[in-house]
Design a protein around this motif. Structure first.
Motif, PDB file in Angstrom:
ATOM      1  N   GLY A 167       6.359 -51.702  -3.635  1.00 38.20           N
ATOM      2  CA  GLY A 167       7.529 -52.155  -4.764  1.00 38.20           C
ATOM      3  C   GLY A 167       7.977 -51.446  -4.778  1.00 38.20           C
ATOM      4  N   ASP A 168       8.089 -49.904  -4.477  1.00 39.67           N
ATOM      5  CA  ASP A 168       9.030 -48.226  -4.542  1.00 39.67           C
ATOM      6  C   ASP A 168       8.565 -47.600  -3.760  1.00 39.67           C
ATOM      7  OD1 ASP A 168      10.989 -46.688  -5.735  1.00 39.67           O
ATOM      8  OD2 ASP A 168      10.114 -46.758  -7.706  1.00 39.67           O
ATOM      9  N   LEU A 169       8.935 -47.313  -2.308  1.00 40.59           N
ATOM     10  CA  LEU A 169       8.873 -46.655  -1.604  1.00 40.59           C
ATOM     11  C   LEU A 169       9.841 -44.926  -1.848  1.00 40.59           C
ATOM     12  CD1 LEU A 169      10.415 -48.523   1.309  1.00 40.59           C
ATOM     13  CD2 LEU A 169       7.868 -48.319   0.862  1.00 40.59           C
ATOM     14  N   ARG A 170       9.471 -44.836  -3.418  1.00 39.74           N
ATOM     15  CA  ARG A 170       9.830 -43.630  -3.123  1.00 39.74           C
ATOM     16  C   ARG A 170       9.027 -42.850  -3.344  1.00 39.74           C
ATOM     17  NH1 ARG A 170      13.597 -44.322  -8.179  1.00 39.74           N
ATOM     18  NH2 ARG A 170      12.464 -45.922  -8.337  1.00 39.74           N
ATOM     19  N   VAL A 171       7.921 -43.338  -4.661  1.00 35.57           N
ATOM     20  CA  VAL A 171       6.438 -43.465  -4.606  1.00 35.57           C
ATOM     21  C   VAL A 171       5.270 -43.967  -4.237  1.00 35.57           C
ATOM     22  CG1 VAL A 171       7.746 -42.295  -7.392  1.00 35.57           C
ATOM     23  CG2 VAL A 171       6.970 -44.419  -6.854  1.00 35.57           C
ATOM     24  N   HIS A 172       5.650 -44.707  -3.494  1.00 38.20           N
ATOM     25  CA  HIS A 172       4.719 -45.862  -2.505  1.00 38.20           C
ATOM     26  C   HIS A 172       4.737 -45.764  -1.535  1.00 38.20           C
ATOM     27  CE1 HIS A 172       2.540 -46.437  -6.577  1.00 38.20           C
ATOM     28  NE2 HIS A 172       3.393 -46.716  -7.109  1.00 38.20           N
ATOM     29  N   GLY A 173       3.198 -46.009  -0.660  1.00 36.18           N
ATOM     30  CA  GLY A 173       3.552 -46.018   0.679  1.00 36.18           C
ATOM     31  C   GLY A 173       4.334 -44.651   1.541  1.00 36.18           C
ATOM     32  N   GLY A 174       4.508 -44.976   3.264  1.00 30.61           N
ATOM     33  CA  GLY A 174       5.047 -43.745   3.568  1.00 30.61           C
ATOM     34  C   GLY A 174       4.117 -43.283   4.350  1.00 30.61           C
ATOM     35  N   ALA A 175       4.519 -42.775   5.456  1.00 27.19           N
ATOM     36  CA  ALA A 175       2.780 -41.677   6.503  1.00 27.19           C
ATOM     37  C   ALA A 175       1.692 -41.068   5.416  1.00 27.19           C
ATOM     38  CB  ALA A 175       3.631 -40.962   7.120  1.00 27.19           C
ATOM     39  N   ASP A 176       2.384 -40.268   4.748  1.00 30.44           N
ATOM     40  CA  ASP A 176       1.041 -39.310   3.464  1.00 30.44           C
ATOM     41  C   ASP A 176       0.463 -40.496   2.367  1.00 30.44           C
ATOM     42  OD1 ASP A 176       1.663 -37.384   4.926  1.00 30.44           O
ATOM     43  OD2 ASP A 176       3.050 -36.752   4.030  1.00 30.44           O
ATOM     44  N   LYS A 177       0.990 -41.827   2.425  1.00 30.89           N
ATOM     45  CA  LYS A 177      -0.132 -42.743   1.195  1.00 30.89           C
ATOM     46  C   LYS A 177       0.209 -44.275   2.379  1.00 30.89           C
ATOM     47  CE  LYS A 177       2.081 -40.980  -2.521  1.00 30.89           C
ATOM     48  NZ  LYS A 177       2.354 -41.157  -3.614  1.00 30.89           N
ATOM     49  N   ALA A 178      -0.592 -44.473   3.516  1.00 29.32           N
ATOM     50  CA  ALA A 178      -0.049 -44.970   4.128  1.00 29.32           C
ATOM     51  C   ALA A 178      -1.487 -46.553   3.735  1.00 29.32           C
ATOM     52  CB  ALA A 178      -0.605 -44.914   5.979  1.00 29.32           C
ATOM     53  N   VAL A 179      -2.577 -46.037   3.288  1.00 32.23           N
ATOM     54  CA  VAL A 179      -4.230 -46.405   3.303  1.00 32.23           C
ATOM     55  C   VAL A 179      -4.748 -45.988   2.200  1.00 32.23           C
ATOM     56  CG1 VAL A 179      -6.476 -46.979   4.213  1.00 32.23           C
ATOM     57  CG2 VAL A 179      -4.269 -47.439   6.236  1.00 32.23           C
ATOM     58  N   HIS A 180      -4.993 -47.188   1.330  1.00 33.47           N
ATOM     59  CA  HIS A 180      -5.728 -46.517  -0.160  1.00 33.47           C
ATOM     60  C   HIS A 180      -6.727 -46.512   0.134  1.00 33.47           C
ATOM     61  CE1 HIS A 180      -6.462 -46.607  -4.615  1.00 33.47           C
ATOM     62  NE2 HIS A 180      -6.028 -45.321  -4.402  1.00 33.47           N
ATOM     63  N   HIS A 181      -7.967 -46.105  -0.241  1.00 28.54           N
ATOM     64  CA  HIS A 181      -9.139 -46.488  -0.207  1.00 28.54           C
ATOM     65  C   HIS A 181      -9.566 -46.011  -1.743  1.00 28.54           C
ATOM     66  CE1 HIS A 181     -13.240 -45.786   2.188  1.00 28.54           C
ATOM     67  NE2 HIS A 181     -13.318 -46.851   0.751  1.00 28.54           N
ATOM     68  N   TYR A 182     -10.391 -47.134  -2.479  1.00 25.76           N
ATOM     69  CA  TYR A 182     -11.177 -46.753  -3.262  1.00 25.76           C
ATOM     70  C   TYR A 182     -12.783 -48.103  -3.379  1.00 25.76           C
ATOM     71  CZ  TYR A 182     -10.850 -46.862  -8.732  1.00 25.76           C
ATOM     72  OH  TYR A 182     -11.453 -46.584  -9.855  1.00 25.76           O
ATOM     73  N   PRO A 183     -13.282 -46.913  -4.244  1.00 29.27           N
ATOM     74  CA  PRO A 183     -14.630 -46.603  -4.500  1.00 29.27           C
ATOM     75  C   PRO A 183     -15.129 -48.258  -5.012  1.00 29.27           C
ATOM     76  CG  PRO A 183     -13.943 -44.891  -4.076  1.00 29.27           C
ATOM     77  CD  PRO A 183     -13.189 -45.367  -4.646  1.00 29.27           C
ATOM     78  N   ARG A 184     -16.292 -49.135  -4.282  1.00 30.55           N
ATOM     79  CA  ARG A 184     -16.230 -50.246  -5.801  1.00 30.55           C
ATOM     80  C   ARG A 184     -17.509 -49.872  -5.928  1.00 30.55           C
ATOM     81  NH1 ARG A 184     -16.023 -55.732  -4.385  1.00 30.55           N
ATOM     82  NH2 ARG A 184     -16.315 -56.173  -6.809  1.00 30.55           N
ATOM     83  N   GLU A 185     -18.216 -48.716  -6.665  1.00 29.87           N
ATOM     84  CA  GLU A 185     -19.088 -47.920  -7.399  1.00 29.87           C
ATOM     85  C   GLU A 185     -18.426 -47.976  -8.874  1.00 29.87           C
ATOM     86  OE1 GLU A 185     -19.826 -45.248  -4.242  1.00 29.87           O
ATOM     87  OE2 GLU A 185     -19.097 -47.163  -4.369  1.00 29.87           O
ATOM     88  N   HIS A 186     -16.710 -48.159  -8.876  1.00 30.06           N
ATOM     89  CA  HIS A 186     -16.129 -47.555  -9.488  1.00 30.06           C
ATOM     90  C   HIS A 186     -15.738 -48.857 -10.629  1.00 30.06           C
ATOM     91  CE1 HIS A 186     -15.849 -43.350  -8.069  1.00 30.06           C
ATOM     92  NE2 HIS A 186     -14.727 -43.362  -7.520  1.00 30.06           N
ATOM     93  N   TYR A 187     -15.685 -49.562 -10.066  1.00 30.53           N
ATOM     94  CA  TYR A 187     -15.735 -50.880 -11.500  1.00 30.53           C
ATOM     95  C   TYR A 187     -17.313 -51.328 -11.845  1.00 30.53           C
ATOM     96  CZ  TYR A 187     -12.473 -53.175  -7.155  1.00 30.53           C
ATOM     97  OH  TYR A 187     -11.080 -53.036  -7.391  1.00 30.53           O
ATOM     98  N   ARG A 188     -18.099 -50.860 -11.524  1.00 29.98           N
ATOM     99  CA  ARG A 188     -19.063 -50.652 -12.950  1.00 29.98           C
ATOM    100  C   ARG A 188     -19.024 -49.827 -14.249  1.00 29.98           C
ATOM    101  NH1 ARG A 188     -21.768 -51.821  -7.898  1.00 29.98           N
ATOM    102  NH2 ARG A 188     -22.456 -49.451  -7.786  1.00 29.98           N
ATOM    103  N   VAL A 189     -18.890 -48.539 -13.381  1.00 25.93           N
ATOM    104  CA  VAL A 189     -17.711 -47.810 -14.618  1.00 25.93           C
ATOM    105  C   VAL A 189     -17.155 -48.258 -15.287  1.00 25.93           C
ATOM    106  CG1 VAL A 189     -17.437 -44.882 -14.446  1.00 25.93           C
ATOM    107  CG2 VAL A 189     -18.648 -45.784 -13.369  1.00 25.93           C
TER     108      VAL A 189
END
Length: 232
Positions: free
Chosen positions: A50-72
Protein backbone atom coordinates in the motif's frame (compact mmCIF):
# COMPACT_ATOMS: atom_id res chain seq x y z
CA UNK A 1 16.45 -26.60 9.60
CA UNK A 2 17.43 -30.04 8.28
CA UNK A 3 20.05 -30.58 5.59
CA UNK A 4 17.31 -30.82 2.98
CA UNK A 5 15.80 -27.50 4.03
CA UNK A 6 12.51 -26.41 5.53
CA UNK A 7 9.10 -27.04 4.01
CA UNK A 8 7.31 -23.93 2.78
CA UNK A 9 3.69 -24.64 3.66
CA UNK A 10 2.16 -21.56 2.02
CA UNK A 11 2.98 -18.80 -0.46
CA UNK A 12 0.72 -15.79 -0.06
CA UNK A 13 -0.06 -12.53 -1.82
CA UNK A 14 -2.49 -9.64 -1.43
CA UNK A 15 -3.88 -6.60 -3.19
CA UNK A 16 -3.40 -3.07 -1.84
CA UNK A 17 -6.73 -1.66 -0.66
CA UNK A 18 -7.87 1.29 1.47
CA UNK A 19 -6.93 0.65 5.09
CA UNK A 20 -8.01 1.76 8.54
CA UNK A 21 -6.81 5.37 8.78
CA UNK A 22 -7.54 8.33 6.50
CA UNK A 23 -5.60 8.11 3.24
CA UNK A 24 -3.91 4.81 4.13
CA UNK A 25 -3.68 1.72 1.95
CA UNK A 26 -2.29 -1.74 2.68
CA UNK A 27 -1.70 -5.12 1.10
CA UNK A 28 -1.25 -6.82 4.50
CA UNK A 29 -4.27 -9.09 4.00
CA UNK A 30 -2.49 -11.85 2.08
CA UNK A 31 -4.09 -15.14 1.07
CA UNK A 32 -2.52 -18.53 0.22
CA UNK A 33 -1.88 -19.30 -3.43
CA UNK A 34 -2.68 -22.56 -5.20
CA UNK A 35 -0.11 -23.76 -7.68
CA UNK A 36 3.21 -22.19 -8.56
CA UNK A 37 3.89 -18.48 -8.86
CA UNK A 38 6.77 -16.48 -10.30
CA UNK A 39 8.98 -14.72 -7.77
CA UNK A 40 10.62 -11.73 -9.44
CA UNK A 41 12.77 -8.80 -8.38
CA UNK A 42 9.92 -7.12 -6.51
CA UNK A 43 8.36 -10.28 -5.11
CA UNK A 44 5.53 -12.64 -5.94
CA UNK A 45 3.67 -11.84 -9.14
CA UNK A 46 0.44 -10.05 -8.26
CA UNK A 47 1.48 -9.14 -4.71
CA UNK A 48 0.98 -5.48 -3.79
CA UNK A 49 1.98 -3.03 -1.07
CA UNK A 50 0.00 0.00 0.00
CA UNK A 51 2.87 2.42 0.66
CA UNK A 52 5.94 1.87 -1.49
CA UNK A 53 7.91 4.45 0.47
CA UNK A 54 8.27 1.99 3.35
CA UNK A 55 7.11 -1.39 2.00
CA UNK A 56 8.12 -3.48 -0.97
CA UNK A 57 11.00 -2.80 -3.32
CA UNK A 58 14.03 -4.94 -4.08
CA UNK A 59 15.24 -5.17 -0.46
CA UNK A 60 11.77 -6.11 0.85
CA UNK A 61 10.64 -8.27 -2.03
CA UNK A 62 9.51 -11.32 -0.05
CA UNK A 63 8.52 -11.50 3.62
CA UNK A 64 8.91 -14.77 5.55
CA UNK A 65 7.20 -15.33 8.89
CA UNK A 66 7.57 -18.48 11.03
CA UNK A 67 4.28 -20.22 11.71
CA UNK A 68 5.55 -21.48 15.09
CA UNK A 69 5.36 -17.89 16.34
CA UNK A 70 1.58 -18.08 16.03
CA UNK A 71 1.41 -20.37 19.08
CA UNK A 72 3.38 -17.87 21.14
CA UNK A 73 1.13 -15.02 20.02
CA UNK A 74 -1.96 -16.98 21.09
CA UNK A 75 -0.45 -17.35 24.55
CA UNK A 76 0.30 -13.63 24.66
CA UNK A 77 -2.79 -11.98 23.18
CA UNK A 78 -5.31 -14.83 23.39
CA UNK A 79 -7.32 -16.56 20.71
CA UNK A 80 -7.63 -14.50 17.53
CA UNK A 81 -9.23 -15.43 14.21
CA UNK A 82 -6.23 -14.13 12.28
CA UNK A 83 -4.01 -16.69 13.98
CA UNK A 84 -6.03 -19.61 12.64
CA UNK A 85 -4.36 -19.51 9.20
CA UNK A 86 -1.12 -18.25 7.66
CA UNK A 87 -1.01 -14.65 6.49
CA UNK A 88 -1.86 -12.93 9.77
CA UNK A 89 1.29 -10.82 9.62
CA UNK A 90 1.21 -10.06 5.91
CA UNK A 91 3.83 -12.67 5.11
CA UNK A 92 4.55 -14.11 1.66
CA UNK A 93 6.17 -17.34 2.92
CA UNK A 94 5.01 -19.50 5.82
CA UNK A 95 6.96 -22.39 7.33
CA UNK A 96 7.83 -24.18 10.55
CA UNK A 97 11.35 -25.05 11.57
CA UNK A 98 13.16 -21.81 10.78
CA UNK A 99 13.30 -18.72 12.97
CA UNK A 100 15.23 -15.51 13.55
CA UNK A 101 17.62 -17.41 15.82
CA UNK A 102 18.65 -19.64 12.92
CA UNK A 103 18.60 -17.23 9.99
CA UNK A 104 21.57 -14.94 9.39
CA UNK A 105 21.88 -11.73 7.42
CA UNK A 106 23.05 -12.46 3.90
CA UNK A 107 21.94 -16.10 3.89
CA UNK A 108 21.13 -17.36 0.39
CA UNK A 109 18.33 -19.86 -0.05
CA UNK A 110 16.92 -21.73 -3.02
CA UNK A 111 13.14 -22.02 -3.29
CA UNK A 112 12.00 -23.74 -6.47
CA UNK A 113 13.55 -21.77 -9.32
CA UNK A 114 14.19 -18.64 -7.23
CA UNK A 115 17.36 -17.68 -5.38
CA UNK A 116 16.63 -15.54 -2.31
CA UNK A 117 18.99 -13.57 -0.05
CA UNK A 118 18.14 -12.44 3.48
CA UNK A 119 18.29 -8.65 3.33
CA UNK A 120 16.93 -7.47 6.68
CA UNK A 121 14.64 -8.21 9.59
CA UNK A 122 11.23 -6.58 9.63
CA UNK A 123 10.68 -3.33 11.46
CA UNK A 124 6.98 -3.64 12.40
CA UNK A 125 4.60 -0.75 11.84
CA UNK A 126 1.26 0.51 13.14
CA UNK A 127 -0.76 -1.42 10.56
CA UNK A 128 -0.36 -4.50 12.74
CA UNK A 129 -2.02 -2.65 15.63
CA UNK A 130 -5.11 -2.00 13.57
CA UNK A 131 -5.14 -5.42 11.92
CA UNK A 132 -5.17 -7.24 15.26
CA UNK A 133 -7.13 -4.65 17.22
CA UNK A 134 -4.28 -4.60 19.74
CA UNK A 135 -3.04 -1.07 20.33
CA UNK A 136 0.59 -2.05 20.95
CA UNK A 137 0.88 -5.06 18.64
CA UNK A 138 3.76 -3.57 16.65
CA UNK A 139 5.64 -2.68 19.83
CA UNK A 140 5.10 -6.20 21.15
CA UNK A 141 6.43 -7.69 17.93
CA UNK A 142 9.47 -5.42 17.94
CA UNK A 143 10.32 -6.14 21.59
CA UNK A 144 9.90 -9.89 21.12
CA UNK A 145 12.16 -10.17 18.07
CA UNK A 146 9.47 -12.29 16.41
CA UNK A 147 9.42 -10.04 13.35
CA UNK A 148 10.15 -12.36 10.46
CA UNK A 149 12.52 -11.24 7.73
CA UNK A 150 12.78 -10.04 4.15
CA UNK A 151 14.52 -11.46 1.10
CA UNK A 152 15.83 -9.79 -2.01
CA UNK A 153 15.54 -11.90 -5.15
CA UNK A 154 18.89 -12.75 -6.69
CA UNK A 155 17.47 -15.02 -9.38
CA UNK A 156 13.81 -14.95 -10.42
CA UNK A 157 11.95 -18.23 -10.70
CA UNK A 158 8.77 -20.12 -9.94
CA UNK A 159 7.90 -21.79 -6.65
CA UNK A 160 4.90 -23.20 -4.85
CA UNK A 161 3.70 -24.46 -1.49
CA UNK A 162 5.11 -27.86 -0.63
CA UNK A 163 8.59 -27.05 -1.91
CA UNK A 164 11.62 -26.81 0.34
CA UNK A 165 13.71 -23.77 1.15
CA UNK A 166 17.35 -24.87 1.18
CA UNK A 167 20.35 -22.97 2.48
CA UNK A 168 23.14 -22.50 -0.08
CA UNK A 169 25.45 -19.87 1.45
CA UNK A 170 26.00 -18.30 4.86
CA UNK A 171 28.60 -15.53 4.66
CA UNK A 172 27.81 -14.01 8.08
CA UNK A 173 27.25 -16.97 10.45
CA UNK A 174 27.74 -14.91 13.63
CA UNK A 175 25.03 -12.41 12.69
CA UNK A 176 21.70 -14.10 13.24
CA UNK A 177 18.62 -11.94 12.85
CA UNK A 178 18.00 -12.48 16.54
CA UNK A 179 21.33 -10.80 17.32
CA UNK A 180 20.52 -7.94 14.97
CA UNK A 181 17.06 -7.45 16.49
CA UNK A 182 18.63 -7.29 19.93
CA UNK A 183 21.03 -4.62 18.69
CA UNK A 184 18.27 -2.61 17.03
CA UNK A 185 15.51 -2.83 19.60
CA UNK A 186 16.84 -3.98 22.99
CA UNK A 187 20.49 -3.11 23.64
CA UNK A 188 20.22 -0.14 21.36
CA UNK A 189 23.36 1.86 22.16
CA UNK A 190 26.07 -0.76 22.62
CA UNK A 191 28.84 0.91 20.67
CA UNK A 192 30.96 -2.19 20.09
CA UNK A 193 27.99 -4.02 18.59
CA UNK A 194 26.95 -1.07 16.45
CA UNK A 195 30.51 -0.59 15.22
CA UNK A 196 30.81 -4.29 14.35
CA UNK A 197 27.53 -4.14 12.42
CA UNK A 198 29.00 -1.59 10.02
CA UNK A 199 31.04 -4.40 8.47
CA UNK A 200 27.80 -6.11 7.37
CA UNK A 201 26.05 -5.62 4.01
CA UNK A 202 23.36 -3.46 5.62
CA UNK A 203 20.55 -1.96 3.56
CA UNK A 204 21.00 1.84 3.30
CA UNK A 205 18.34 2.68 5.90
CA UNK A 206 19.94 0.37 8.46
CA UNK A 207 23.43 1.73 7.79
CA UNK A 208 22.13 5.26 8.26
CA UNK A 209 20.45 4.23 11.52
CA UNK A 210 23.59 2.57 12.92
CA UNK A 211 25.80 5.49 11.91
CA UNK A 212 23.38 7.98 13.49
CA UNK A 213 23.32 6.11 16.80
CA UNK A 214 27.10 6.02 16.89
CA UNK A 215 27.36 9.72 16.06
CA UNK A 216 24.64 11.00 18.41
CA UNK A 217 24.57 8.46 21.20
CA UNK A 218 20.79 8.32 21.08
CA UNK A 219 18.04 6.16 19.61
CA UNK A 220 15.84 7.43 16.80
CA UNK A 221 12.15 8.11 17.40
CA UNK A 222 10.06 5.03 16.57
CA UNK A 223 6.66 6.55 17.28
CA UNK A 224 5.67 7.51 13.73
CA UNK A 225 6.40 4.03 12.41
CA UNK A 226 5.04 2.06 15.31
CA UNK A 227 2.05 4.13 16.44
CA UNK A 228 1.11 5.64 13.10
CA UNK A 229 -0.95 8.66 12.10
CA UNK A 230 -4.07 9.77 13.90
CA UNK A 231 -7.21 7.72 13.33
CA UNK A 232 -9.31 10.87 13.17
Amino acid sequence: MSDDGVLITALLRGRAVPYTRPGSRSGIDKRPLHGRVRIGETGLDGDEQGDLRVHGGADKAVHHYPREHYRVWREEIGAHALLDAPGAFGENLSSEGLSEAQVCLGDRYRLGGALLEVSQARQPCWKLNDRFGVADMARRMQASGRTGWYYRVIEAGEAGAGERLTLLERPWPRWSLQRIATMLFVRTLERDELQAALALPLVPSWRKLVEARLARGEVEDWSRRIDGPSKA
